[in-house]
Design a protein around this motif. Structure first.
Motif, PDB file in Angstrom:
ATOM      1  N   ARG A   3       0.867  -1.178   0.000  1.00 24.14           N
ATOM      2  CA  ARG A   3       0.000   0.000   0.000  1.00 24.14           C
ATOM      3  C   ARG A   3       0.901   1.224   0.000  1.00 24.14           C
ATOM      4  O   ARG A   3       1.616   1.497   0.969  1.00 24.14           O
ATOM      5  CB  ARG A   3      -0.933  -0.022   1.214  1.00 24.14           C
ATOM      6  N   LEU A   4       0.872   1.953  -1.095  1.00 27.66           N
ATOM      7  CA  LEU A   4       1.852   2.999  -1.372  1.00 27.66           C
ATOM      8  C   LEU A   4       1.197   4.371  -1.292  1.00 27.66           C
ATOM      9  O   LEU A   4       0.151   4.606  -1.882  1.00 27.66           O
ATOM     10  CB  LEU A   4       2.448   2.755  -2.759  1.00 27.66           C
ATOM     11  N   LEU A   5       1.863   5.283  -0.570  1.00 29.41           N
ATOM     12  CA  LEU A   5       1.362   6.645  -0.398  1.00 29.41           C
ATOM     13  C   LEU A   5       2.388   7.651  -0.915  1.00 29.41           C
ATOM     14  O   LEU A   5       3.535   7.668  -0.451  1.00 29.41           O
ATOM     15  CB  LEU A   5       1.083   6.916   1.087  1.00 29.41           C
ATOM     16  N   PHE A   6       1.987   8.489  -1.860  1.00 29.89           N
ATOM     17  CA  PHE A   6       2.815   9.596  -2.333  1.00 29.89           C
ATOM     18  C   PHE A   6       2.622  10.784  -1.390  1.00 29.89           C
ATOM     19  O   PHE A   6       1.487  11.196  -1.134  1.00 29.89           O
ATOM     20  CB  PHE A   6       2.403  10.026  -3.741  1.00 29.89           C
ATOM     21  N   VAL A   7       3.726  11.354  -0.916  1.00 27.89           N
ATOM     22  CA  VAL A   7       3.685  12.528  -0.043  1.00 27.89           C
ATOM     23  C   VAL A   7       4.555  13.608  -0.668  1.00 27.89           C
ATOM     24  O   VAL A   7       5.742  13.368  -0.940  1.00 27.89           O
ATOM     25  CB  VAL A   7       4.186  12.211   1.378  1.00 27.89           C
ATOM     26  N   GLY A   8       3.994  14.783  -0.899  1.00 33.19           N
ATOM     27  CA  GLY A   8       4.823  15.793  -1.544  1.00 33.19           C
ATOM     28  C   GLY A   8       4.178  17.155  -1.612  1.00 33.19           C
ATOM     29  O   GLY A   8       3.114  17.407  -1.040  1.00 33.19           O
ATOM     30  N   PHE A  37      -0.453  -4.335  -5.510  1.00 28.54           N
ATOM     31  CA  PHE A  37      -0.190  -3.066  -4.834  1.00 28.54           C
ATOM     32  C   PHE A  37      -1.383  -2.151  -5.009  1.00 28.54           C
ATOM     33  O   PHE A  37      -2.193  -2.321  -5.923  1.00 28.54           O
ATOM     34  CB  PHE A  37       1.092  -2.401  -5.355  1.00 28.54           C
ATOM     35  N   GLN A  38      -1.465  -1.174  -4.113  1.00 29.19           N
ATOM     36  CA  GLN A  38      -2.555  -0.209  -4.158  1.00 29.19           C
ATOM     37  C   GLN A  38      -2.019   1.167  -3.825  1.00 29.19           C
ATOM     38  O   GLN A  38      -1.241   1.323  -2.866  1.00 29.19           O
ATOM     39  CB  GLN A  38      -3.651  -0.599  -3.165  1.00 29.19           C
ATOM     40  N   ILE A  39      -2.394   2.161  -4.602  1.00 28.28           N
ATOM     41  CA  ILE A  39      -2.073   3.549  -4.305  1.00 28.28           C
ATOM     42  C   ILE A  39      -3.128   4.064  -3.322  1.00 28.28           C
ATOM     43  O   ILE A  39      -4.323   3.924  -3.568  1.00 28.28           O
ATOM     44  CB  ILE A  39      -2.061   4.416  -5.576  1.00 28.28           C
ATOM     45  N   VAL A  40      -2.691   4.658  -2.209  1.00 33.80           N
ATOM     46  CA  VAL A  40      -3.631   5.095  -1.179  1.00 33.80           C
ATOM     47  C   VAL A  40      -3.396   6.568  -0.850  1.00 33.80           C
ATOM     48  O   VAL A  40      -2.394   7.158  -1.239  1.00 33.80           O
ATOM     49  CB  VAL A  40      -3.493   4.231   0.100  1.00 33.80           C
ATOM     50  N   GLY A  41      -4.331   7.139  -0.107  1.00 41.33           N
ATOM     51  CA  GLY A  41      -4.187   8.520   0.320  1.00 41.33           C
ATOM     52  C   GLY A  41      -5.532   9.217   0.390  1.00 41.33           C
ATOM     53  O   GLY A  41      -6.506   8.788  -0.240  1.00 41.33           O
ATOM     54  N   PRO A  42      -5.608  10.318   1.137  1.00 40.26           N
ATOM     55  CA  PRO A  42      -6.882  11.003   1.356  1.00 40.26           C
ATOM     56  C   PRO A  42      -7.263  12.004   0.284  1.00 40.26           C
ATOM     57  O   PRO A  42      -8.383  12.520   0.290  1.00 40.26           O
ATOM     58  CB  PRO A  42      -6.648  11.720   2.688  1.00 40.26           C
TER      59      PRO A  42
END
Length: 226
Positions: A3-8, A37-42
Motif C-alpha cells: 500500500r503505497l502513499l505519495f507525499v509531496g 499493490f494499491q495507491i492510497v491517500g486522502p
C-alpha cells in the motif's frame, strides 16, 4: 499487499493538464512489480492554478489511481501533523516522499526543517511501526540557481536529511535516501525552473523506481522512454 502513499508538494500534486510523476510511477509498477499493490491517500485532486486551489481533476490521463497526500505550497511542516492519521486510515506501508523546498523557501531554516522531518517519521511510525519510506532530497530548482544563500540552505538541509535518514533507519521500519535524478536539467525537465514537465515527471519516477529496486529489490529498473 503493498500500500503505497505519495507525499509531496506542488511537484507531486501537479496541476491541471499534467500526467504527474505519480502517474509515471504507477505505470512503472504495473509492469515492474510482481505483487499486488494499491495507491492510497486522502486526496485525489490536482491543483488549479487559476483558482489557486486543489480542485481540478483534469489529468492528462485520468485512468489511474489518483490518491495521494500532496499539496501546492506544503512541506514537512504541514505534513508532519497529518501523517499519523493518514497512515492509520490508509494503512500505508510505503511512503514515497518529496518535500523540503517549500519549507526552506517560505517557513523554516534547514535545522528546523530537519526536525520537522524527524517528527514526521515518528508520527508515521506511531500509526504503523513497520512503515517504510523512500525520501528524495530537495532537488535542483530555479531559486537555488539564482540565490546563493538559498542554495547553501538547501545543501545544508540535504546534509541534515541524510543524517536523519541514517539515524532513524531500522530493520523494522526502513528508510531510504533517494538520489536526486541524474542529469536533471531545469531548462529541459521543468516548465518554470521548479515544476516537472513530461520528461521531469519521468525522471522523478525513475529516480524513485531505481532506488527502490537497487536498495530493496522492489520492482525493477525504470524502463519507460523519455
Amino acid at each position: 499487499m503493498l500500500r503505497l502513499l505519495f507525499v509531496g508538494d506542488s511537484m507531486t500534486i501537479g496541476s491541471a493538464g499534467e500526467h504527474t510523476w505519480r502517474y509515471r510511477m504507477w505505470q512503472h509498477l504495473r509492469t515492474a512489480y510482481d505483487g499486488p499493490f494499491q495507491i492510497v491517500g486522502p486526496r485525489t485532486a490536482l491543483h488549479d492554478k487559476a483558482l489557486d486551489a486543489p480542485v481540478s481533476y483534469e489529468y492528462a490521463d485520468p485512468a489511474f489511481p489518483q490518491q495521494h497526500l500532496a499539496g501546492w505550497g506544503e512541506g514537512w511542516l504541514h505534513m508532519a501533523p497529518v501523517i499519523e492519521e493518514t497512515v492509520r486510515e490508509s494503512r500505508a506501508g510505503l511512503l514515497l516522499i518529496s518535500l523540503g523546498l517549500i519549507d526552506l523557501g517560505f517557513y523554516t531554516d534547514a535545522e528546523q526543517t530537519a526536525r520537522n522531518m524527524r517528527t514526521f517519521i515518528g508520527n508515521a511510525r506511531a500509526a504503523n511501526p513497520r512503515v517504510a519510506a523512500a525520501i528524495l532530497p530537495v532537488i535542483p530548482n530555479v531559486r537555488a540557481r539564482h540565490d546563493p544563500d538559498f542554495a547553501a540552505e538547501v545543501a545544508r538541509f540535504n546534509e541534515l536529511l541524510a543524517k536523519a535518514v541514517a539515524d532513524l533507519d531500522s530493520d523494522r521500519s526502513p528508510l531510504l535516501l533517494v538520489s536526486p535524478p541524474p542529469s536533471y536539467d531545469l531548462d529541459l525537465d521543468t516548465y518554470d525552473g521548479t515544476h516537472p514537465n513530461a520528461s521531469g515527471e519521468h525522471r522523478l519516477a525513475a529516480t524513485f523506481a531505481d532506488a527502490l529496486h537497487q536498495a530493496w529489490d522492489l520492482g525493477g529498473p525504470y524502463e519507460a522512454a523519455y
